[in-house]
Every structure is written in C-alpha cells, then in structure tokens.
Design a protein around this motif. Sequence first.
Motif, PDB file in Angstrom:
ATOM      1  N   ASN A   1      40.623  37.851  41.355  1.00 31.95           N
ATOM      2  CA  ASN A   1      40.029  37.790  42.838  1.00 31.95           C
ATOM      3  C   ASN A   1      40.605  37.123  43.583  1.00 31.95           C
ATOM      4  OD1 ASN A   1      37.721  38.976  41.773  1.00 31.95           O
ATOM      5  ND2 ASN A   1      36.384  37.509  41.711  1.00 31.95           N
TER       6      ASN A   1
ATOM      7  N   GLY B   1      33.057  41.704  38.172  1.00 31.84           N
ATOM      8  CA  GLY B   1      33.935  40.545  37.688  1.00 31.84           C
ATOM      9  C   GLY B   1      33.270  39.237  37.574  1.00 31.84           C
TER      10      GLY B   1
ATOM     11  N   LYS C   1      43.417  38.893  44.735  1.00 30.01           N
ATOM     12  CA  LYS C   1      43.079  39.993  45.585  1.00 30.01           C
ATOM     13  C   LYS C   1      42.427  39.539  47.201  1.00 30.01           C
ATOM     14  CE  LYS C   1      39.440  42.142  43.768  1.00 30.01           C
ATOM     15  NZ  LYS C   1      38.523  43.292  43.112  1.00 30.01           N
TER      16      LYS C   1
HETATM   17 MG   LIG Z   1      36.688  40.745  40.700  1.00 29.10          MG
END
Ligand SMILES: [Mg+2]
Length: 357
Positions: A259, A321, A262
């Motif tokens: 994350n 997630g 990202k």
């Molecule tokens: Mg995620």
Amino acid sequence: MTLKRLGAAAVGLTLAVGFLTIVFTATHYATDWFFTALGITPQPIVQQLAASILGLIVIVLMAGAMMLVNRGRLETMQLRLLGPIVEALGKIAQGDYTVRLNHPELRGRGVEPVGILVNSVNTLAQELDQMEAMRQEFISNVSHEIQSPLTSIRGFARALHAENLTATERAHYLNIIETESVRLSKLTENLLALASLDSESYTPDPKPYRLDLQVRDVVLACEPQWQEKQIEMDVATEPTTLTADKDLLNQVWINLVHNAIKFTPPQGKIQIELHHVASDVEFCITDNGIGISEADQTRIFERFYKADPSRERARGGSGLGLAICKKIVDLHHGTIQVTSKVGHGSTFAVRLPVETK
Ligand SMILES: [Mg+2]
Ligand SMILES: Nc1ncnc2c1ncn2[C@@H]1O[C@H](COP(=O)(O)OP(=O)(O)OP(=O)(O)O)[C@@H](O)[C@H]1O
C-alpha cells in the motif's frame, strides 16, 4: 420487595386458614345434622372422624375442580400468547427476517418468560436481517470486482481479432489482459484468505521468531517495486523476538508495504520502524504519499472499501488488503491504526503483544 412478598404470604396464609375453618365447620354441622336425621348419637370421636373425612373429600373435590378450570384457562392463554411466536418462528425459518413480534397481547411484556421469548425472537430476526443484508452486499461487491476485470479481458481479447493492429497495440492489449487476470487471481486469493481466517475452526499457530528479520525480508522482496518508483526506503528495526503466527503476520507487512508503495508518488519516501513499547512491539510504516481523508480513515479497514474507487481501479486494488491485516492483527489480540493527512502521507501502526496466547 421482600416486604411485599411477606405481606402476600401472610394474606395467603390467612385465606387458607379461613377456608379450612369454613370447610371443617360446615362438614362438622353437616355430619351432626346427618346423624340427628338418622336418630343416631355416635361417640364424639366417631362424629369428629366423619366430619374430618368429609372435609378432606370436599377439599380434594374443590382442588380438582379448580385445576380443571385453570388448565382450560392456561391452555387458552398459552395458545393466545405462543401462537404469534410460533408463527413468527415459522416465517423466520422460511427466510422472512423482517418479522417483528408486536402483537397487542405481547406488547409491554418485558421480564417474564413470554416477554423474554418475544425479545429473543425479535433480536434473532433483527440479527438475521442484518446478516442477510451483509451477505447481499458481499455478493454484490464480489460480483462487481469480478465483473470489471472480466469486461476488460473480453473487450481486449475481441480487439485482438482485428487484423490491422500494430505490434505495439497488440502487446499493449495483451498486457492489459495479463494485468486483469493477475488482478482476478489476487482477488480470489484474498477472498480465500478471508474465508479461511473467518472460519470458526481457524486458530493461529504462534511460535517465537525474529520479527525484525521478517520485516527486512519483506522490504527486500518488494525492492523491485520501490526501486522502480525510485522511492527512498528507510528501515529502522530493533532486534525483536515475537511469539506469533509468522506466515499470517508476513501477509500484514506485505499488504502495508505494498500500500505504501502504491499510494506514494515516484521519488517519495517510506519509513519503517520496529520498536518495543512496554510489553508490546510496534511496527510503524510512514509514507509521504497521497494521504487519506478523515472520513475514509474510519472505513478503510472494511472489506472492499477503497477511498477513491475510480482511482484505485487504475492501481488494481480490490480493497481487501487492510481488511485482511485487521483480521490477522485481531487474531493476535493486537491493534492496527492509521493517522493520515491528505496530500502529506499516512502512518499505519500495528501493535502486538510480544507473547500471543
Ligand atoms: Mg492494499
Ligand atoms: N498508504 C496509503 N496511502 C493512501 N491511501 C491508502 C494507503 N493504504 C490504504 N489506502 C486506502 O485504503 C484503501 C483500502 O486499502 P486496501 O489495502 O484494503 O485495498 P487496496 O490496496 O485498494 O486493494 P488490495 O489491497 O485488495 O489490493 C485503498 O484503496 C486506499 O484508498
């Protein structure tokens, strides 16, 4: 309350004594009259015995009659009270969870057995109703998450049939098909992980291991991704031994690091810290990425929640997630928290007890 009960007992006793006195006095005079009518003068003890036996017979007969009358009344009352309850349970069994017991006879009944039953049936229907709504929402989310990559795959597969495509266009379409397939398999992987974590029989397998080494391994495994975006990765870990389910926690660190990468623009910065706090260990990951609004911060741990679905679609996430992270951390009796400011970055902090039971 006790005083009230004592009063009721005293009244009951007085009534019983009064009733017995009346019955035995009546039978005494009745037997007296009977013997006089027959012209017999029996011994006082015989007359006493006859009066007592007659009294007992009268009491037994009256009790029997009262029981019969009461049984009839009880049956009618039970039918009146239990009828709607049985009917409601029948509807619930057939999948109608909107039923609520609001019958005039049942209204206002709170503490006595029927009231407790009524409340339980209403709570049961309400909870099943909520679960059904959650199930529907889950199905619609899953269908949506499956539908969008499938639409892309179908569209680009059809486009590939065109004969006048350049090699670059063909490679681009194939790339999209591959990315969308990866997204689909990641989605099923996450759904399976959640289903397994949700199952009642699932229990983590805690063993002592070096958490700091695990965190460093995860960061190394993600190196191609953060290198590609030229992100500066700063890792500071204290030597830490943790008793926990190593494989499960690996998933938590992977999801959080993914994350951070990202949602951080190229040339951004990510800092990871691992340190002891009292008898806990705290893992913190801070990025200087896009940040999360306060409203979204309260929802990002929900399944399928994405702060900006249209933007996240391009990034290929399905919003599972963090829900997986939360589930795993909960199973370890830990906490996961986020602090963030839009445009400035986010910090995710996971706190776990060093010894998990
Ligand atoms: Mg995620
Ligand atoms: N470090 C972060 N910076 C900014 N936003 C974040 C960050 N981490 C999570 N989010 C927001 O929280 C949402 C939920 O995150 P989560 O990891 O559950 O899903 P995802 O990354 O979109 O998809 P998946 O993890 O299933 O591939 C994200 O869509 C994003 O909007």
